[in-house]
Every structure is written in structure tokens, then in C-alpha cells.
Design a protein around this motif. Structure first.
Motif, short mmCIF file in Angstrom:
data_model
loop_
_atom_site.label_atom_id
_atom_site.label_comp_id
_atom_site.label_asym_id
_atom_site.label_seq_id
_atom_site.Cartn_x
_atom_site.Cartn_y
_atom_site.Cartn_z
N VAL A 163 -60.22 134.19 87.82
CA VAL A 163 -60.65 132.96 87.16
C VAL A 163 -61.65 132.23 88.05
N GLU A 164 -61.33 132.17 89.33
CA GLU A 164 -62.15 131.34 90.23
C GLU A 164 -63.08 132.16 91.14
N GLY A 165 -63.29 133.41 90.84
CA GLY A 165 -64.19 134.20 91.68
C GLY A 165 -63.44 135.16 92.57
N PHE A 206 -52.37 131.50 93.45
CA PHE A 206 -52.45 132.27 94.69
C PHE A 206 -53.91 132.47 95.06
N ARG A 207 -54.26 132.09 96.25
CA ARG A 207 -55.65 132.26 96.67
C ARG A 207 -55.70 132.69 98.14
N ALA A 208 -56.43 133.75 98.37
CA ALA A 208 -56.56 134.26 99.74
C ALA A 208 -57.58 133.40 100.50
N GLU A 209 -57.17 132.21 100.85
CA GLU A 209 -58.04 131.29 101.60
C GLU A 209 -58.08 131.78 103.04
N LYS A 210 -59.25 132.19 103.46
CA LYS A 210 -59.30 132.86 104.76
C LYS A 210 -59.55 131.92 105.93
N THR A 214 -56.97 121.86 106.46
CA THR A 214 -55.81 120.99 106.26
C THR A 214 -55.57 120.72 104.78
N ARG A 215 -56.36 121.36 103.91
CA ARG A 215 -56.16 121.12 102.48
C ARG A 215 -56.04 122.37 101.62
N HIS A 216 -55.95 123.52 102.26
CA HIS A 216 -55.79 124.76 101.49
C HIS A 216 -54.50 125.49 101.87
N LEU A 217 -53.76 125.90 100.85
CA LEU A 217 -52.62 126.80 101.03
C LEU A 217 -53.00 128.11 100.34
N THR A 218 -52.30 129.19 100.64
CA THR A 218 -52.59 130.43 99.92
C THR A 218 -51.73 130.53 98.67
N GLU A 219 -50.66 129.75 98.64
CA GLU A 219 -49.83 129.64 97.44
C GLU A 219 -49.61 128.16 97.21
N PHE A 220 -50.12 127.65 96.11
CA PHE A 220 -49.93 126.23 95.82
C PHE A 220 -49.60 126.08 94.34
N TRP A 221 -49.25 124.85 93.95
CA TRP A 221 -48.86 124.61 92.56
C TRP A 221 -49.95 123.82 91.87
N GLY A 351 -60.70 113.86 99.46
CA GLY A 351 -61.51 114.82 98.69
C GLY A 351 -60.83 115.38 97.46
N GLU A 352 -61.33 116.54 97.02
CA GLU A 352 -60.98 117.07 95.69
C GLU A 352 -59.48 117.19 95.43
N ILE A 353 -59.06 116.61 94.30
CA ILE A 353 -57.69 116.81 93.82
C ILE A 353 -57.66 117.47 92.44
N ILE A 354 -58.76 117.33 91.69
CA ILE A 354 -58.83 117.96 90.36
C ILE A 354 -60.21 118.58 90.17
N LEU A 398 -55.12 120.44 88.50
CA LEU A 398 -54.84 119.45 89.55
C LEU A 398 -53.97 120.11 90.62
N GLY A 399 -54.37 119.99 91.85
CA GLY A 399 -53.59 120.56 92.95
C GLY A 399 -52.44 119.61 93.31
N VAL A 400 -51.22 120.02 93.02
CA VAL A 400 -50.06 119.14 93.22
C VAL A 400 -49.95 118.72 94.69
N GLU A 401 -50.10 119.68 95.59
CA GLU A 401 -49.95 119.37 97.01
C GLU A 401 -51.07 118.45 97.51
N ARG A 402 -52.25 118.62 96.93
CA ARG A 402 -53.36 117.74 97.33
C ARG A 402 -53.06 116.29 96.96
N VAL A 403 -52.50 116.10 95.79
CA VAL A 403 -52.19 114.74 95.33
C VAL A 403 -51.12 114.11 96.23
P1 ATP Z 1 -61.83 123.55 96.98
O1 ATP Z 1 -63.28 123.42 96.80
O2 ATP Z 1 -61.21 122.37 97.63
O3 ATP Z 1 -61.42 124.85 97.59
P2 ATP Z 1 -61.62 124.58 94.34
O4 ATP Z 1 -62.93 124.18 93.80
O5 ATP Z 1 -61.45 125.96 94.81
O6 ATP Z 1 -61.20 123.54 95.50
P3 ATP Z 1 -60.34 124.61 91.75
O7 ATP Z 1 -60.56 126.07 91.62
O8 ATP Z 1 -61.11 123.70 90.90
O9 ATP Z 1 -60.49 124.18 93.28
O10 ATP Z 1 -58.77 124.34 91.58
C1 ATP Z 1 -58.24 123.17 90.99
C2 ATP Z 1 -57.50 122.32 92.00
O11 ATP Z 1 -56.54 123.09 92.70
C3 ATP Z 1 -58.37 121.73 93.07
O12 ATP Z 1 -58.97 120.55 92.62
C4 ATP Z 1 -57.38 121.46 94.16
O13 ATP Z 1 -56.69 120.24 93.91
C5 ATP Z 1 -56.38 122.57 94.02
N1 ATP Z 1 -56.62 123.64 94.99
C6 ATP Z 1 -57.58 124.58 94.96
N2 ATP Z 1 -57.44 125.47 95.96
C7 ATP Z 1 -56.34 125.06 96.65
C8 ATP Z 1 -55.65 125.57 97.78
N3 ATP Z 1 -56.04 126.68 98.38
N4 ATP Z 1 -54.54 124.92 98.22
C9 ATP Z 1 -54.11 123.81 97.58
N5 ATP Z 1 -54.71 123.29 96.50
C10 ATP Z 1 -55.82 123.89 96.03
#
Ligand code: ATP
Ligand code: MN
Length: 428
Positions: A163-165, A206-210, A214-221, A351-354, A398-403
Motif C-alpha cells: 500500500v505504502e511502497g 507492519f513496516r520495515a523501518e530501517k 523516535t517516531r517509528h515502530l516496525t509494528e504499530f496500530w 509532526g505527522e499523526i495522520i 492515524l498512527g495510534v502511538e503517534r497520537v
Molecule cells: P512518516 O512520514 O512519518 O514515516 P508515513 O507517511 O509513512 O509517515 P502513512 O503511510 O501516511 O505514514 O501512515 C499513516 C499514519 O501512520 C502516519 O500518519 C503515522 O501517524 C503512522 N505511522 C506511519 N508509519 C509509522 C511507524 N513506522 N510507526 C508508528 N506510526 C507510524
């Protein structure tokens, strides 16, 4: 047996009565004549005293319990201005359920150590307060969507397409095929609007954030919603109403906020509407500040930090360049280089929450975008949605943990979830 919860006692409901409590030893100390045990349960903490003179055997037993031992006590509740919480229990009986070994968590330990002991650290007052707020946030989501006639739906976690690349996809062997863990339920929600018009879900992403951040998890809600017959402005209104409602509900959790040193009023005053600024304007502001923000790129953590430090409520940044965002965003009819999407950025540097916006509802345009991006996987079913009764629609994630991190002013996102997953953490 009937057990009381500590909260009832602290609310004055058991004063001068005999109660039974079960819980864990939070603190223990004793003098020659008296032993003090602070016992905690899921609702609070209270001091219990055992006096040698009254019952020497019981006094010895009380002296022997260790931190985090599980115990049951019986005693009489007395109001006592000197003790924390204003009440104390005069113990008449103590049953040791399980004697704890020396508890490894003490003061001044490193973050790594605490993360390795996370399964024990979740008992701390701080984490407990955060997780209670987290539960309240989920309740608020559900109430808001119920009140606004959305239907809750659930997408699969095993998927066949990104979905996200591609760069953050976790892939796995699915029998003799390749599959991915979901990055977002958006496409499945889009499919469900043709049944229910307005749908929502909360699901893992699930995202393999490499990189370490302080704002990315690899598993978030992620909380996601999708709405038929709506454009960008319409979905932005949904987002701000929802976020405003969540803030209202969290601000009511005075006790947990006190434990976390957060003033309820700073959260209560986050009410819609939220300011909207165009991407172009955001770039202009940043460049005016001497930040090297280039038109065409997505805003990164640093740009969002600098921008949102100027505000005390969330802001929408809308109409991003097409190349900065995912392929499904609706092209701006006035400018084909831009798409009708908006990110909601939390103030104070968070920064980004939605991320949200209007989706492409036209088959031709969608085919063209998928081709341009050369995405892995099979999008045939997703394109089908444009072939059978397509309607304009928008949605958001919306990233639950970000909020939670933003509302509670936490340094790191990992503290918002009981067992965080990051590039270097999959234990415990
Ligand atoms: P960012 O640029 O911060 O990586 P994103 O553009 O990849 O975010 P989206 O794909 O739009 O984010 O995902 C929707 C929402 O999910 C984001 O606005 C953010 O709140 C949350 N989110 C995205 N990636 C993560 C992550 N790795 N850990 C926690 N929350 C995330
Ligand atoms: Mn990302």
C-alpha cells in the motif's frame, strides 16, 4: 472470598471496615515494632501496617516479603492524613501467594536494561498510566465512530500487495507464494465502502523501518476510516472532529495525567478547527527560516519539527506534490503535479499523526499511476473497485502511538505500547 479494589478504599467506600485485598508488594520497610507494606493492585496503592505487639508471627511474615511478591491481606481501613492517599490498612492477616526473587528493576537503570526487562517494567506506575490512557484512546475511537454511524470492519494481515511502497514491506513465505504483512488496511476499507459507505478499523501495520527514530515502530496500530461521497475537505473535517474528541476524552483522565505530569488543560484546549496550510506555503515558511526544504519532497521529521514548533494545535498541510506521496491519491484537477491529500501534523515538534486524502476513483488514472510506480504485487482487485459503481471517496490513517506520544509528551514512541517492536528490538 470477596476482595476489595484499592481504588474503592481510596474513595472512602470502606472506611473502618475489614477488607481483603490481593496484589503485589510495591514497597516494604520495617522498624523494630512495625512493618509497612505498600500493596498495589490494578487500581492503586495503599499502605498496610503490621505491628509486632499485636501479632509477632504475622509481623515476622510481613518482614520477610520481598518487592513484587504476590500477597493477600486482610485488615481494617482507617483514614490517616499522614499516609499517601489518605488511608491506611491495619493488617490482621497476610497470606504469601508467591515470594518474588530480588526484583531486577531499581532506580537509575539504562534504557536498554529496562527494555530487556519490559515484561516486568510494564508494572511500573508510569507505564501503567500510559497504557490506561492508551485504552481510553481506543474507547474514544469506538465511541466516536459509533456516534457517527460508521461500521467497524477488519482487513487481513497477510496481503499480496504493497500500500505504502515497496521499501518498508515485510515479506514472508506463504505456502508456495510470496506474501507481505499489511502496511495498511486502506484498500480493504475502500472495498467495504460499497457495502457500508462509512467504515473504520484499528489494526496493526507492519513496516520495515530501517532507521532509528523516535517516531517509528516496525509494528504499530493504525486507525483507519474510509468514507464514500467525500472529498479532501470533507475528510479533513472528520479527522479534526475525531482528534478533538479523543483529546476531550484523554483530558478527562485526570489521575493518570497527574502520574504522567501532564496538565489536562493543555489537552482539553485542543479543539477544532485546525489550521490548514498548503504544502507550497509550508515550503515557503521553512525556506524563510533558512531550512533547506525542496519543493517536491515529502516533509521529513526535521521539517515537520521546525514547522510545528510554531503552533499549539495540530495543523493540516494539504496538496502535496504527486511524487512525494503514494500512488492512490487523487490528482488535483487544477495542477496535475499535485494530489488532493493532507497530513495532520501535531504541534510542538511532534509532526505527522495522520495521512489522509481523496482516492483515485477512475480506472484509467489508477492504471496509469500503478504503471508509473512499478509496484510489486497484484492490484487487479483494487482496480476492480473502479469498475463496478465507483464513487468519489476519501479516507485516512492515524498512527495510534503517534497520537499518544504527542498527547503525553513522551520522548520516544516506544513507551506508548506495552511491547514495542523496532529495528533492533524483538525481545521480550
Ligand atoms: P512518516 O512520514 O512519518 O514515516 P508515513 O507517511 O509513512 O509517515 P502513512 O503511510 O501516511 O505514514 O501512515 C499513516 C499514519 O501512520 C502516519 O500518519 C503515522 O501517524 C503512522 N505511522 C506511519 N508509519 C509509522 C511507524 N513506522 N510507526 C508508528 N506510526 C507510524
Ligand atoms: Mn513512513
Amino acid at each position: 472470598m470477596d476482595y476489595s479494589q484499592i481504588q474503592e478504599i481510596l474513595e472512602g467506600k470502606c472506611t473502618d471496615k475489614e477488607v481483603n485485598i490481593r496484589g503485589w508488594v510495591w514497597r516494604a520497610r520495617s522498624s523494630k515494632k512495625i512493618c509497612f507494606i505498600i500493596i498495589r493492585d490494578s487500581t492503586g496503592r495503599i499502605q498496610v501496617t503490621f505491628e509486632k505487639e499485636i501479632n509477632p508471627e504475622l509481623f515476622e511474615l510481613a518482614k520477610s516479603v520481598t518487592i513484587e511478591s504476590s500477597i493477600e491481606i486482610k485488615g481494617v481501613v482507617r483514614e490517616d492524613k499522614r499516609s499517601p492517599g489518605g488511608y491506611e490498612i491495619h493488617g490482621n492477616d497476610l497470606k504469601l501467594i508467591s515470594l518474588a526473587q530480588v526484583f531486577p528493576i531499581t532506580k537509575d537503570q539504562s534504557v536498554t536494561f529496562l527494555m530487556d526487562k519490559r515484561h516486568l517494567w510494564v508494572r511500573s506506575r508510569n507505564i501503567a498510566a500510559i497504557l490506561k490512557i492508551r485504552a481510553e484512546v481506543y474507547k474514544a475511537f469506538r465511541d466516536w465512530f459509533d456516534n457517527n454511524n460508521y461500521i467497524e470492519v477488519h482487513g487481513p494481515m497477510f496481503t499480496g500487495s504493497a500500500v505504502e511502497g515497496g521499501s518498508t514491506l515485510f515479506d514472508l513465505k506463504y505456502f508456495d507464494k510470496k506474501a507481505y504483512l499489511t502496511q495498511s488496511s486502506q484498500f480493504y476499507l475502500e472495498a467495504m465502502i460499497f457495502t457500508f459507505e462509512k467504515v473504520w478499523t484499528v489494526a496493526p501495520s507492519f513496516r520495515a523501518e530501517k532507521s532509528r527514530t523516535t517516531r517509528h515502530l516496525t509494528e504499530f496500530w493504525m486507525l483507519e476510516a474510509e468514507k464514500a461521497y467525500s472529498d479532501l475537505e470533507d475528510i479533513m473535517k472528520v479527522e479534526e472532529e475525531l482528534v478533538g474528541y479523543v483529546c476531550k476524552r484523554v483530558a478527562e483522565r485526570k489521575e493518570e495525567l497527574k502520574d504522567l505530569n501532564v496538565k489536562p488543560n493543555t489537552i482539553a484546549k485542543i479543539v477544532p478547527p485546525f489550521e490548514r496550510i498548503s504544502y507550497d506555503k509550508a515550503i515557503e515558511i521553512l525556506q524563510g527560516d533558512g531550512v533547506k526544504a525542496e519543493w517536491g519532497e515529502d516533509l521529513g521529521t526535521e521539517e515537520e519539527r521546525i514547522l510545528t514548533l510554531k503552533y499549539d494545535k495540530p495543523i493540516f498541510v494539504y496538496d502535496y506534490p504527486k511524487k512525494a506521496k503514494a500512488f492512490y491519491h487523487y490528482p488535483d484537477p487544477q495542477n496535475p503535479e499535485k494530489v488532493k491529500c493532507a497530513d495532520l501534523l501535531a504541534p510542538g515538534g511532534y509532526g505527522e499523526i495522520i495521512g489522509g486524502g481523496q482516492r483515485i476513483d477512475d480506472e484509467e488514472i489508477l492504471l496509469q499511476r500503478i504503471e508509473e510506480e512499478q509496484l510489486p504485487g497484484d492490484y487487479e482487485w483494487y482496480i476492480d473497485l473502479r469498475r463496478y459503481g465507483s464513487v468519489p471517496h476519501s479516507g485516512f490513517g492515524l498512527g495510534v502511538e503517534r497520537v499518544i506520544r504527542w498527547l503525553l509528551k513522551l520522548d520516544n514512541i516506544r513507551d506508548t505500547i506495552p511491547f514495542p517492536r523496532t529495528i533492533n528490538r524483538i525481545y521480550p
